[in-house]
Structures are given as C-alpha cells and as structure tokens.
Design a protein around this motif. Sequence first.
Motif, PDB file in Angstrom:
ATOM      1  N   THR A 189      22.922  -9.224   0.585  1.00 39.23           N
ATOM      2  CA  THR A 189      22.279  -8.604   1.749  1.00 39.23           C
ATOM      3  C   THR A 189      22.349  -7.079   1.758  1.00 39.23           C
ATOM      4  N   ILE A 190      23.213  -6.479   0.939  1.00 34.77           N
ATOM      5  CA  ILE A 190      23.405  -5.026   1.029  1.00 34.77           C
ATOM      6  C   ILE A 190      22.255  -4.249   0.392  1.00 34.77           C
ATOM      7  N   ARG A 191      21.459  -4.884  -0.467  1.00 35.09           N
ATOM      8  CA  ARG A 191      20.388  -4.177  -1.178  1.00 35.09           C
ATOM      9  C   ARG A 191      19.451  -3.465  -0.216  1.00 35.09           C
ATOM     10  N   SER A 192      19.024  -4.167   0.838  1.00 29.97           N
ATOM     11  CA  SER A 192      18.049  -3.583   1.761  1.00 29.97           C
ATOM     12  C   SER A 192      18.638  -2.433   2.566  1.00 29.97           C
ATOM     13  N   ARG A 193      19.967  -2.314   2.630  1.00 29.14           N
ATOM     14  CA  ARG A 193      20.616  -1.228   3.379  1.00 29.14           C
ATOM     15  C   ARG A 193      20.913  -0.021   2.504  1.00 29.14           C
ATOM     16  N   GLU A 194      20.435  -0.010   1.280  1.00 27.46           N
ATOM     17  CA  GLU A 194      20.711   1.064   0.324  1.00 27.46           C
ATOM     18  C   GLU A 194      22.194   1.109  -0.043  1.00 27.46           C
ATOM     19  N   ILE A 195      22.730  -0.068  -0.356  1.00 26.29           N
ATOM     20  CA  ILE A 195      24.104  -0.202  -0.829  1.00 26.29           C
ATOM     21  C   ILE A 195      24.063  -1.076  -2.080  1.00 26.29           C
ATOM     22  N   SER A 196      24.873  -0.766  -3.063  1.00 29.54           N
ATOM     23  CA  SER A 196      24.932  -1.598  -4.262  1.00 29.54           C
ATOM     24  C   SER A 196      26.371  -1.707  -4.738  1.00 29.54           C
ATOM     25  N   ALA A 197      26.653  -2.797  -5.440  1.00 28.89           N
ATOM     26  CA  ALA A 197      28.003  -3.046  -5.950  1.00 28.89           C
ATOM     27  C   ALA A 197      27.935  -3.275  -7.453  1.00 28.89           C
ATOM     28  N   CYS A 198      28.762  -2.554  -8.199  1.00 29.25           N
ATOM     29  CA  CYS A 198      28.869  -2.718  -9.645  1.00 29.25           C
ATOM     30  C   CYS A 198      30.263  -3.270  -9.939  1.00 29.25           C
ATOM     31  N   LEU A 199      30.319  -4.534 -10.322  1.00 27.86           N
ATOM     32  CA  LEU A 199      31.600  -5.187 -10.578  1.00 27.86           C
ATOM     33  C   LEU A 199      31.936  -5.070 -12.062  1.00 27.86           C
ATOM     34  N   VAL A 200      33.108  -4.541 -12.361  1.00 29.78           N
ATOM     35  CA  VAL A 200      33.539  -4.342 -13.746  1.00 29.78           C
ATOM     36  C   VAL A 200      34.719  -5.265 -14.012  1.00 29.78           C
ATOM     37  N   LEU A 201      34.561  -6.160 -14.990  1.00 30.87           N
ATOM     38  CA  LEU A 201      35.563  -7.178 -15.287  1.00 30.87           C
ATOM     39  C   LEU A 201      35.881  -7.194 -16.772  1.00 30.87           C
ATOM     40  N   GLN A 202      37.014  -7.794 -17.104  1.00 37.35           N
ATOM     41  CA  GLN A 202      37.333  -8.011 -18.517  1.00 37.35           C
ATOM     42  C   GLN A 202      36.725  -9.316 -19.011  1.00 37.35           C
ATOM     43  N   THR A 203      36.699 -10.336 -18.150  1.00 39.02           N
ATOM     44  CA  THR A 203      36.081 -11.620 -18.481  1.00 39.02           C
ATOM     45  C   THR A 203      35.459 -12.211 -17.220  1.00 39.02           C
ATOM     46  N   ARG A 204      34.497 -13.092 -17.408  1.00 41.60           N
ATOM     47  CA  ARG A 204      33.881 -13.747 -16.253  1.00 41.60           C
ATOM     48  C   ARG A 204      34.842 -14.696 -15.562  1.00 41.60           C
ATOM     49  N   SER A 205      35.777 -15.256 -16.317  1.00 44.30           N
ATOM     50  CA  SER A 205      36.729 -16.198 -15.732  1.00 44.30           C
ATOM     51  C   SER A 205      37.604 -15.524 -14.685  1.00 44.30           C
ATOM     52  N   GLN A 206      37.775 -14.208 -14.770  1.00 45.12           N
ATOM     53  CA  GLN A 206      38.540 -13.491 -13.739  1.00 45.12           C
ATOM     54  C   GLN A 206      37.871 -13.632 -12.379  1.00 45.12           C
ATOM     55  N   LEU A 232      34.398  -1.101   4.584  1.00 49.97           N
ATOM     56  CA  LEU A 232      33.310  -0.223   4.176  1.00 49.97           C
ATOM     57  C   LEU A 232      31.966  -0.950   4.205  1.00 49.97           C
ATOM     58  N   PHE A 233      31.903  -2.142   3.604  1.00 52.17           N
ATOM     59  CA  PHE A 233      30.651  -2.899   3.579  1.00 52.17           C
ATOM     60  C   PHE A 233      30.177  -3.223   4.993  1.00 52.17           C
ATOM     61  N   ASN A 234      31.091  -3.682   5.827  1.00 53.74           N
ATOM     62  CA  ASN A 234      30.708  -4.058   7.191  1.00 53.74           C
ATOM     63  C   ASN A 234      30.279  -2.843   8.012  1.00 53.74           C
ATOM     64  N   LEU A 235      31.014  -1.743   7.873  1.00 55.16           N
ATOM     65  CA  LEU A 235      30.678  -0.532   8.623  1.00 55.16           C
ATOM     66  C   LEU A 235      29.302   0.005   8.233  1.00 55.16           C
ATOM     67  N   LEU A 236      29.041   0.070   6.937  1.00 56.08           N
ATOM     68  CA  LEU A 236      27.781   0.639   6.474  1.00 56.08           C
ATOM     69  C   LEU A 236      26.594  -0.250   6.816  1.00 56.08           C
ATOM     70  N   CYS A 237      26.767  -1.555   6.724  1.00 59.26           N
ATOM     71  CA  CYS A 237      25.672  -2.464   7.099  1.00 59.26           C
ATOM     72  C   CYS A 237      25.351  -2.336   8.582  1.00 59.26           C
ATOM     73  N   ASP A 238      26.384  -2.285   9.407  1.00 61.29           N
ATOM     74  CA  ASP A 238      26.157  -2.140  10.851  1.00 61.29           C
ATOM     75  C   ASP A 238      25.503  -0.801  11.169  1.00 61.29           C
ATOM     76  N   LYS A 239      25.944   0.271  10.496  1.00 57.70           N
ATOM     77  CA  LYS A 239      25.374   1.583  10.773  1.00 57.70           C
ATOM     78  C   LYS A 239      23.925   1.657  10.312  1.00 57.70           C
ATOM     79  N   ALA A 240      23.630   1.042   9.167  1.00 60.78           N
ATOM     80  CA  ALA A 240      22.250   1.028   8.688  1.00 60.78           C
ATOM     81  C   ALA A 240      21.341   0.326   9.693  1.00 60.78           C
ATOM     82  N   ASP A 241      21.807  -0.778  10.265  1.00 61.97           N
ATOM     83  CA  ASP A 241      20.990  -1.542  11.207  1.00 61.97           C
ATOM     84  C   ASP A 241      20.891  -0.863  12.573  1.00 61.97           C
ATOM     85  N   ASP A 242      22.018  -0.326  13.059  1.00 63.69           N
ATOM     86  CA  ASP A 242      22.056   0.191  14.426  1.00 63.69           C
ATOM     87  C   ASP A 242      21.574   1.636  14.549  1.00 63.69           C
TER      88      ASP A 242
END
Length: 593
Positions: A430-447, A388-398
């Motif tokens: 790098t995804i910010r400029s392509r209008e993509i964002s990631a929200c990582l949800v964890l129980q602890t940072r050590s994970q 998904l990340f690779n496809l969307l980045c390529d589509k945003a650029d191309d």
Amino acid sequence: MNKKKFTKLLALYLPYLVIGLAATNFGEAWRLAEGKELGDRIVSLIDTLPAAFANPLPSLHPLDILVGICCGAGLRLAVYLKSKNAKKYRHGMEYGSARWGTPADIAPFMAPKFEDNIILTKTERLMMSNRPPDPKNARNKNVLVVGGSGSGKTRYFIKPNLLQCTSKSHPVSFVVTDPKGGLIQECGLALLKNGYKIRTMNTINFHKSMRYNPFAYIHEEKDILKLVTTLMTNTKGEGQGGDPFWDKAERLLLTSLIAYLHYEAPAEEQNFATLLEMLNTMQVSEDDEDYQNPVDLLFEDLVKKKPNSFAGRQYKLYKLAAGKTAKSILISCGARLSPFDIQEIRDATMYDELELDKLGDRKTALFLIMSDTDSTFNFLISMIYSQLFNLLCDKADDVYGGKLPVHVRCLIDECANIGQIPQLEKLVATIRSREISACLVLQTRSQLKAIYKDNADTIVGNMDSQIFLGGSEPTTLKDLAEALGKETIDSYNNSDTRGNSPSYGTNYQKLGHELMSRDELAMLDGGKCILQLRGVRPFLSDKYDLTQHPNYKMTSDADPKNALDIEKYLSHKEKIRPDDQFVLVDVDSLPPA
C-alpha cells in the motif's frame, strides 16, 4: 533457379507429388465403378481398385489428374495450417521461451536523466516516477536484494542509491539501516552538500545518537495500540507462558499506562522512564484484594473525572485479574521493558529529535545504526520503522491528498536482524501510492521466511524488482532457478557403431534447459548479478561500479577527508540568523510564583 534451391524445393514437395500421382489411380477406380446410387458405387469401387492400381503408372485421364492434384494440394494445405497454429506449436519454444533481457527490454523503464533513477545494475535502472509515459510500464519502487556475505550489498546497491540525491524533479528522503555506522561517515557529507538534514539513531553507542521517543508520535488511540503491538512483537519478557492470556493481559496493562501518560501527563513525562516508574510502584497484595497502590489511586481519580476515558477502560479490564495473576502480569511486563531500565536507554528515549513525521516534507537522511553481532537493542530500529510507515501513510492521506511531496526510500540493510515490522506484508502493498518504497536487503530468502513465516511470499510478491548478487544457500538458488524458467535448446546425438557392419548416425531433437541451473547460480561470477523486473525478461548484468557514480568524489571512499565526524555534527548548534525572531523576557520583572 540454381541447383541447390531446386533440390530444396524438390525435397519439400516430392512427398505431395507422389501422393498426388497415386491419387490419380484412385480417381480411375472411382471412374470405373458402376452404380447410380452412392452406396452401390462404393461397393463397386472395391472391385475396381485392383484393376486401377494394377498399372504402376499414374492415370493420364483429365478427371483422374484433377483428383490427384486436389489430393496433393489438400494434404500440403493441411500441413501448412498445422505448422502455423501457434497455440499448439511454437517453433523453437516447445519446452520454454526463457531468455536474458536486452537493452531494448529495459529502455521503457528508465528515465532519461541518470539522477532520476533507482540504480539496479551497471546497465539497468528504474525511473523514480510512478507515472511513466506508457502506464503499462509503471512499477513500484520496492526492491529485494539477496546476496551472501561479501557479495557487495552495500557497495553495489546501497551506496550508489544513497548518492542518487541530486534529483530536482524527484526529491528523495532516505531511511537507511547502517550496520556498524559506516554509511553515515562515508556518504554523510555528500548528503549534507546536497541540502539534506541528517538524523541518526545509534544503538551501538547511544552517546553518538540523537534522541528517539516513541511517545512523541502518539496522536490518537490507534497510535497507542500500534506502539504496544510493535513493542510486544520485538521484545521477549521472561516468565511468559505459552498461554496467550499473558500476552493479552500485558497488552491491556501497557495500553492503559501509555494512554494515561499521553492524555494526562505533561509532555516531559511522556516517555518510557515514567512508564517504568509507574510499573515499579504497582505493588500487589495477594492477601488483600482491596489493596490499592499509587497507580490504582491515579486511575481511580481519572475514572471520577473522565468516566469514559480510554486509559480508564483498559485499566479496568486489567484489574479483573486476581492478586497472584496480577503479580505475574507485572513481573512479565517488567521483564519485557527491562532494556528501558538502562540509563543510556532512558536518556536516549527521554525526548525526540528524529522528526519521523517530517521525512516526507523535506529532504532528510535518517541513519539507523545497529550492531550486526548483538541484537539486544535492535527492537528500537523495528519500532522506528513501524511508526515511520504508519506516520507517513497517515500524513500522506490527511495532509497531502494521498501523496507525499518528497519520496521516502527505506534502504533496510540486514533486514533479518532488526526484528519484525508488524503488518509489513500489508505495508509493502500500500505504500507505493503514498510515495514510499522499501528496499529489503537479505543474505538469503530463508531469513525472510524465518521472521515473517507464511507472509514472506506476500512480501516478496510486492517487490517488483529483485536482485541476486550471489550466494550458495540452497533455497535461494532453487527459487531463483525456477523463476528464471527454461529455454528450448537443440540437442545432437552422434552414434558410431563399429564391427562387421559399421554404421554412423546423427540424432537431432529439441530439449528444455534451465536458463541458469542451481550449480551455475552458485558459481556466479563475483562481478555479475541477476535482475528480475516484473513483466520483463531477467537480466544477467555487471554489478554497478561505485567509482563511476558522479557523486563518488564526495564520499570518504574517494577521499578520507570527506568522512563525516558524527560527534562534531551532533554537537553542532544551529546558527542564529539575522531574520530569526525572539521574545525578550525580563525575569526580574515577573511576579513571584
């Protein structure tokens, strides 16, 4: 002037007055000193000092008074300049300047319309636009959410942000990791009512899932390499040794077979079922090096027709292995792909319905349902995210000149359980400029550190927003306490000595104290959370109340009748519209094959 003010001024300037009066005697000694040269006069000054200071009263000679005034004023000026030197002394911030954020601190980062924001806490939000009125207030939309079990990661963060689906100026597509499949039932109807297309991949019950075929998103040779990397990162084949030779050999074999299917096989055969069939026919003779199995013959014909084909070159490198070595490679590769030998997996990956490459074109909600107790098939979720990340980045650029028309938000709940997303540390940067964002949800940072090792800090560093919902894991508490910083506090110590000569005293001093210590973080109220936004003071705020969201009434939490029936939705057929065009073919009139 009242008596209190006069007393305060007298206490402030009395030391300088005393010094000035004493300096008049020094002026008298200098006046009495004899000698035309400076050196002789300094020597004579030593003899006149006792006579000048013999009189306890200050000298009233005009010249001596002028010397006293200059000395007192000069000393006061030096003290004043010293106190105003902010680089060397910060009054009230000697040991730290940490404090909690206020509404004025967050105001420049919030959009006027509620629906145009990412919900962070009850009182803090972040505008979806990457172009705020003041460019210095631009922040990426990546969010790190950390909270122990039961801290409300889904209720207080994921659900409210899923309901932010009504923005017209900033349309958003969602990709949601949905443990146990509860989110799609609870929020699916709200998304459908707001014009969203819903897609789902269910690794718990494949009968309630759409089809996902990774081969459908291969367009170039680099896509093949990315797919193989993702597959090998998230699957473990039995029989692998510690020698990296085996991984490299497997990579060559998988790359060559996938490339052959992509370039030579018909579309309906480009899937993992066909790949396994090819592997099953690749018998190896340890005694006869010239033995050729059916796959060897396929590649031999390919090389004759296309001498420079990518698949042929990769297979030729694999065939450098001797009989026993090749057999070990095949066994290891077969073990790696063993999950695809299950009929349900074969059916689920036979063709594609997820349309990952269209998430940035139109409003879509993709729910990735996985088990939070069994990680057997979670590698499929990781493969989806990677492609998904690779496809969307390529589509945003191309296609779109570097920016997708619809922002894609990935709400990755249980991030530690989906496996490793290759190159995530580079993607989040790098995804910010392509209008993509990631929200990582964890129980602890050590994970995160357990999966991404040294790259975990890089990933966290690219999260401009970080939310702590509560927990007791020591590493998380330690890192957060240090990040919050120290504030300067006033300390008063009272002493009371009793005896023959009793005494009482008060000692005042300034000390540094953590804005919130580790034990205080561990005891954080269940309704509170801590928000850190890059470049802004941290916020100690209430968690967002889901029931106050304008779209809450459309969820099954508000009314069980709003629950989305997944099986009914998947079995729903597209209705024929009056303006649809069809081609009518008379089968009886066609010539025989």
